[in-house]
Structures are given as structure tokens and as C-alpha cells.
Scaffold this motif. Structure first.
Motif, mmCIF file in Angstrom:
data_model
loop_
_atom_site.group_PDB
_atom_site.id
_atom_site.type_symbol
_atom_site.label_atom_id
_atom_site.label_comp_id
_atom_site.label_asym_id
_atom_site.label_seq_id
_atom_site.Cartn_x
_atom_site.Cartn_y
_atom_site.Cartn_z
ATOM 1 N N SER A 63 0.840 -1.210 0.000
ATOM 2 C CA SER A 63 0.000 0.000 0.000
ATOM 3 C C SER A 63 0.866 1.248 0.000
ATOM 4 O O SER A 63 0.632 2.196 -0.761
ATOM 5 C CB SER A 63 -0.925 0.002 1.218
ATOM 6 N N TRP A 67 0.379 2.910 -3.566
ATOM 7 C CA TRP A 67 -0.748 3.841 -3.452
ATOM 8 C C TRP A 67 -0.525 5.157 -4.190
ATOM 9 O O TRP A 67 -1.411 5.620 -4.920
ATOM 10 C CB TRP A 67 -1.076 4.092 -1.987
ATOM 11 N N ASN A 90 -7.227 -0.040 -2.593
ATOM 12 C CA ASN A 90 -6.859 -0.963 -1.514
ATOM 13 C C ASN A 90 -7.195 -2.402 -1.892
ATOM 14 O O ASN A 90 -6.453 -3.339 -1.577
ATOM 15 C CB ASN A 90 -7.602 -0.580 -0.231
#
Length: 662
Positions: A63, A67, A90
């Protein structure tokens, strides 16, 4: 010690998220028959915990790594994918984690997808719960992030020196409303400034056009001449100019390019215009052709952080639900006056109260850490909710309390900044409340005008229908500009029917086929019933119109007033609007683009109510009541402003003087 405490909080937050995610994996393993975490060779009732911990750790690392790339990709695609993608991103990361880490087995692809969805929801909920706390946790997170970003870009915290100027605008909050909010404990942070004696609370008075466009052009650029309303018919171009259109706002700025703005060398956050700043975030005049991932919007810098993205997405959903519940309660209790609050409005409210607020507040925190000055930020949430819920209804006061918390957080960051800051809090106008013109009389202003002109029924493309396309409160237009970044002007095909527009309880009637300004004599000859129908209507207070002798007159139901001399024949039509009303009308009468008929909606002094021509409970844009009296809360050690402080241009002069103090 402060750095140790910050590090401890960071470690604690990471451990909480990691452990909760691992527990969710174990539970999913027990519930879903197609998902199996690999047990340890030793066996036992807790033999899947190591695999769950390992998978949760890899998920968290992926993540952090992936991200920012996902968010930047979503920003360039568009706003819908941005907010949905907060959760979908996610989910995709978890799918990748399950595939690359050999600690889980699945029988079907669908099982992997369900597992990823569960982990996305759990991770988003935990991270959002941690980040959504409005206390030191979130403030320190913003400070850490902005200091890190500043160091990466080769900067450093501002050194102590001359005080900077930070101006925080609470859009639409009237002086008297703030006084009651302070008295009732609704705004404890602002109340503390007043009660400690560090700040002085006073009022100022708007121009006739009591709306954000006119006020911000005056405050930030020192000139709001030729701004008769939030939207008006531009005869030379044959279009409707509106302050939610980036191209129109850029044109307004270009007209004032010869004047140095208040924010030259500083930063503009969430405003309609730049004020001369080169560093802009969510500024409408700089959004023409801008993409969501560009610097002009500020979305990229904010949403690239997973905690910020999740926090805002969770709060946005909660705000949409909250609006629907509150609207239902108003209908069930038969609260009046009220307006329809369905359609896109819940999303518009969530954008203004959550997304816009989060993005610009985070930008201001970055400004304080970097030592920028001057900084001017507009918090628009109160104004939007007050339009639809009412000026001092319980839900509106809750929004005001939230904005007060934001200001308290900003003040706490300013206290940590490398340079001292003088914080000025102000509003651009207030709001006046009342049942709408249409609810009171069964017809809108455009219907009254059309009937009096004996025009044919409304048709598709008929210029009069532009009045009903005013879109009510400016929140929708602002959201469109902020997200879509392009807006096509309303083009009017000159016809027999007049163009009717509205800004609150101010109406504008223009005749497209008449070059220049139509006079009373021309209107009476062409539409003999129009002016009498307007001035005798119980929901209209007065009408401003030019005469053939180059003068102008204010007409009422029982009298008139000469604009140039102030001479009254019969009953003064401006008597109910208080002292200074004629001066405001006289100034607007000099504008090149003043409408052929400027219609002032009626004001009832006994209840301080108006009847908005737009579909709004709380409104502003014209004359009458609290809409004309915003507030100014300034540090007590600054020179006091003039009393009375009249007009947005006068506020500009005061702020420039404060900015330039050593």
C-alpha cells in the motif's frame, strides 16, 4: 520529547492497523471455505496467526509503495474514479498481496476477490478511524507530512522573522450569527480568541451584490466594479457570466491585472480568484483546462497520502448519509421554511464540507510549515449548508462547529510554525432567511416577468428559462469547476423575451435585442405592464431602471427615489433597507453591465426575512437583513479598521495595511 511522542503515535497507529488486519484475515479464513491461510507445522488453535501477520504486513508495505502511483493514475482519469478508487485501490493491492505471498491458498478467483474486498473495507475503516480524530493525531500527521515534503523539495522550515498574515474566510457567516454562536458555545475556538482579548470582533458592510464573487474581487484584488451579481447577462458577448465558470473568473482577474493583489507572493486556497498569488489550490479562476492531478487543483498532493485519502472518503460517505437523515427529519417535523434537498445536493454538500475543506486545510498547513505569507483560505461548507438547511438550524450549527475545529487546528499548527502568524478570520457576506419567492406566491420571478410581457409560453431554449437554470447556491457550480475544470457558458440567442437571472433576492432582467441599457421609456412602450407588475408585487421591494434623460430612478409601490439626488416622491422605496441603501444602489447604477431592470426582493424588517428568487432557505446577493453584515475578527495589536467599514474594497485596504506591517 515532542518528536518522541510523535514517533510513538506513529508506531502505535501502525501496530493497531497491522494487528486488526491480521485478525480480519484469521476471521475470513474461518468464514470463507475457499480461503485457507497456511498453518504452522506445530499446529494448534492459533496456527494461522503467523501467516495472517505476514500477509497483513506485505499488504501494508505494498500500500505504501503502490498507493501514490494508483492515486495519480485515478486523478488523471476523473473524479468518479478518484473517490471510488480509494477503496478499489486498496482492494487491488490486496489482490496482488494474496497472489505474491505464499501463505494463503484459494480455490476460486472469486474467493480471492472477496478476501481482498474484506481487507480493503477493514483497512479503510481502521485507517479512517485513526486519521479522522480531530485532535493532535491528525494535526501532527499533517505537520509531519508537510515537513517531509518540504525537505524533499529542498526547502526548510521558515526561520523566525516578520509575522506572516493568514486570512481564514468562513463563507456566508453573518456577524450576528457568529455572535450568537460564540455566546452559545458553538464556536469555542473563535470564542476563546474573543474572550482572551487577543482578537477583536467587528462587522463590515457589503456592497449591493452581497455574494462571494463581488466580495472576493474586492477583498483580494481591490476592485469589484462591474460586478452586479453572482451571475449576469453579458450583452456584448451574448452569454451569461457566472462566478463558478473558470473562464469568467479568469477574465475578471485579467481586467484587474494592473492592480497588485492582496496575495502577491503568497498563496490562495479554495477561492474564486487568486488575489495575485502564483501558488493556488482549488482556485476557480485557475481551473480552466486543469486536470485533477495538476497543481492547480491540489488533489494530487492531498490524496497521494493513503491516510488522507481514506479519511476523506470515509467522511464523504458519512456526510452524504448525514444529509439524507437530516433532510428526512426536516420533512417529518414539517420544518418551514425548507427547500428540496435531493438530487445531487447530498454529494455537493459532502464535497464542500468534506473534500474541499480537507484539501484546502491541508494546503494551509503546508503553507504555515513553509512560512508562506500572505495566505487566504475560503471554507465554504457553512454557506452551502445554510442555503438548504437554514441559517441557524441544528445541522448548520454542527457544520459551523466543525469549521471552528478546523480553525483551532490551523491555529495550533501556526503556533508550531517557524515564523509567527497574525490570524485574521472574516466572512465575505452573511445570509438572510425566509420562504422563497416561489413558495410564497406560487410563481418564480421569471414567471412574473414572462406573464407581464405577455410572452408566449416557455419553450426549450427560451431565454427566460435561464433564470431557472441559475442552479441555486453556488456550491454545485464550484464543485463542477473543481472536479470537471471546464464549464461552457450559457449562450443566449437574442429574442423577444427578456433574460431573467437571480442572485438570492436580487433579480436581473435584461433585453438582449437592446444595445446598451434599456430605459424606462423604452420598456414602458414595449412592455407597458412589466414595470407596474414588478413594483406592485408584494414580494418585490423596488426596481432600479434608467431614464432617457441619462438619469436613473428607484421605483416602489408607493413612491420613487431619484438615484442621483436622492429626492423622494411619495414613500421612499428603500426605507426598509436601512441607511446606506441608496449609496449601494447608486454605485451599482454606474456599472457598465448593470441589468436593464435590477429587481430588489422585498425585505421584512420585523422578522429580518427575505424571499429569495432562488430555491434557497438562506440566501444572499441582494439587500436586506444579515446578508449585508459579515464579520471581521482580527488581532488586537493591529490598527483598528475604519468604523463603519463599508464595502469589500475597503476591507482590501485594511488587509493590505496589516500585511505590510513589519
Amino acid at each position: 520529547m515532542r518528536s518522541l511522542g510523535s514517533a510513538a503515535r506513529t508506531v502505535t497507529e501502525f501496530l493497531v492497523l497491522w494487528l486488526v488486519s491480521a485478525v480480519a484475515l484469521v476471521l475470513t479464513d474461518l468464514i470463507l471455505p475457499g480461503v485457507r491461510l497456511r498453518p504452522t507445522p506445530a499446529g494448534g488453535p492459533f496456527d494461522t496467526i503467523p501467516a495472517a501477520l505476514f500477509l497483513a504486513l506485505v499488504y501494508g508495505l505494498l500500500s505504501v509503495t503502490l498507493w501514490p502511483l494508483l492515486v495519480r493514475a485515478m486523478l488523471w482519469v476523473g473524479p468518479a474514479l478518484l473517490f471510488l478508487g480509494v477503496f478499489a485501490g486498496n482492494w487491488l493491492i490486496m489482490v496482488l498481496a494474496v497472489r505474491v505471498v505464499p501463505v494463503a491458498t484459494t480455490e476460486r478467483v472469486a474467493d480471492v476477490l472477496v478476501l481482498a474486498l474484506v481487507m480493503s473495507v477493514v483497512g479503510s475503516g481502521v485507517a479512517g478511524a485513526i486519521a479522522a480524530r480531530r485532535d493532535d493525531t491528525y494535526r501532527l500527521m499533517l505537520v509531519r507530512r508537510n515537513r517531509s515534503r518540504l525537505r524533499r523539495r529542498g526547502g526548510a522550515d521558515a526561520a523566525a522573522g516578520e509575522p506572516g498574515l493568514l486570512c481564514i474566510q468562513i463563507d456566508g457567516l453573518g456577524h450576528a450569527v457568529l455572535q450568537r454562536a460564540i455566546r452559545d458555545g458553538v464556536t469555542p475556538h473563535l470564542a476563546g480568541l474573543v474572550h482572551r482579548g487577543s482578537h477583536v470582533l467587528t462587522s463590515w458592510h457589503t456592497d449591493w451584490s452581497s455574494q462571494t464573487g463581488a466580495s472576493q474581487l474586492g477583498i483580494l484584488h481591490g476592485d469589484n466594479h462591474n460586478v452586479p451579481a453572482f451571475r449576469w447577462y453579458d450583452k456584448p458577448r451574448g452569454t451569461v457570466a457566472v462566478f463558478s465558470n473558470p473562464a469568467d473568473n479568469a477574465a475578471r482577474e485579467l481586467e484587474r491585472a494592473h492592480r497588485p493583489g492582496l496575495l502577491t507572493g503568497g498563496a490562495s486556497r479554495g477561492n474564486l480568484v487568486t488575489g495575485g498569488a502564483d501558488d493556488n489550490v482549488l482556485v476557480v479562476s485557475r481551473m480552466r483546462g486543469a486536470r485533477m492531478g495538476g497543481r492547480a487543483t491540489g488533489y494530487a498532493d492531498y490524496f497521494v497520502d493513503p491516510a488522507s485519502a481514506v479519511r476523506t472518503a470515509v467522511r464523504l460517505v458519512a456526510e452524504v448519509l448525514r444529509e439524507n437523515v437530516q433532510a428526512y427529519r426536516q420533512r417529518r417535523a414539517d420544518v418551514t421554511p425548507r427547500v428540496r434537498r435531493g438530487g445531487l445536493y447530498p454529494l455537493v454538500r459532502a464535497f464542500t464540507t468534506v473534500v474541499e475543506t480537507d484539501v484546502v486545510v491541508a494546503a494551509v498547513v503546508g503553507d504555515l510549515i513553509a512560512g508562506r505569507s500572505p495566505v487566504y483560505v475560503d471554507l465554504v461548507g457553512y454557506d452551502e449548508v445554510a442555503h438548504h438547511s437554514g441559517v441557524e438550524r441544528p445541522e448548520t450549527r454542527k457544520v459551523l462547529r466543525t469549521l471552528d475545529d478546523e480553525i483551532g487546528m490551523i491555529a495550533a499548527v501556526a503556533a508550531q510554525a517557524g515564523r509567527p502568524y497574525r490570524i485574521v478570520v472574516l466572512s465575505d457576506h452573511g445570509q438572510s432567511q425566509g420562504s422563497t419567492f416561489r413558495d410564497r406566491y406560487g410563481k418564480g420571478l421569471e414567471d412574473v416577468v414572462l406573464d407581464a410581457c405577455h410572452a408566449p409560453g416557455r419553450r426549450e431554449g427560451d431565454s427566460v428559462t435561464l433564470g431557472s437554470r441559475g442552479r441555486g447556491a453556488e456550491g454545485l457550480g464550484y464543485a463542477e469547476a473543481s472536479l470537471r475544470s471546464e464549464a461552457s457558458p450559457d449562450v443566449v440567442t437574442p429574442g423577444e423575451n427578456p433574460v431573467v437571472l437571480a442572485s438570492g433576492n436580487l433579480g436581473l432582467v435584461s433585453f438582449p435585442r437592446v444595445p446598451g441599457r434599456a430605459t424606462r421609456e423604452w420598456i414602458d412602450a414595449r412592455y407597458p405592464d412589466l414595470i407596474p407588475a414588478l413594483v406592485t408585487h408584494p414580494g418585490i421591494g423596488f426596481v432600479l431602471v434608467a431614464r432617457d434623460d441619462d438619469g436613473s430612478v428607484v421605483l416602489g409601490s408607493a413612491g420613487s427615489a431619484d438615484v442621483a439626488t436622492g429626492e423622494v416622491d411619495g414613500v421612499d422605496p428603500l426605507a426598509d433597507f436601512g441607511p446606506g441603501a441608496l449609496d449601494r444602489v447608486r454605485r451599482t447604477d454606474t456599472f457598465d453591465n448593470v441589468a436593464d431592470l435590477m429587481v430588489g426582493g422585498r425585505y421584512w424588517p420585523d422578522t429580518r426575512e427575505v424571499a429569495a428568487f432562488e430555491d434557497q432557505v438562506g440566501s444572499h446577493g441582494g439587500l436586506g437583513g444579515p446578508q449585508n453584515t459579515p464579520f471581521l475578527l482580527y488581532p488586537a495589536d493591529l490598527p483598528a479598521p475604519p468604523n463603519p467599514l463599508q464595502g469589500a474594497e475597503a476591507v482590501h485596504e485594511v488587509l493590505v495595511r496589516w500585511r505590510d506591517l513589519a
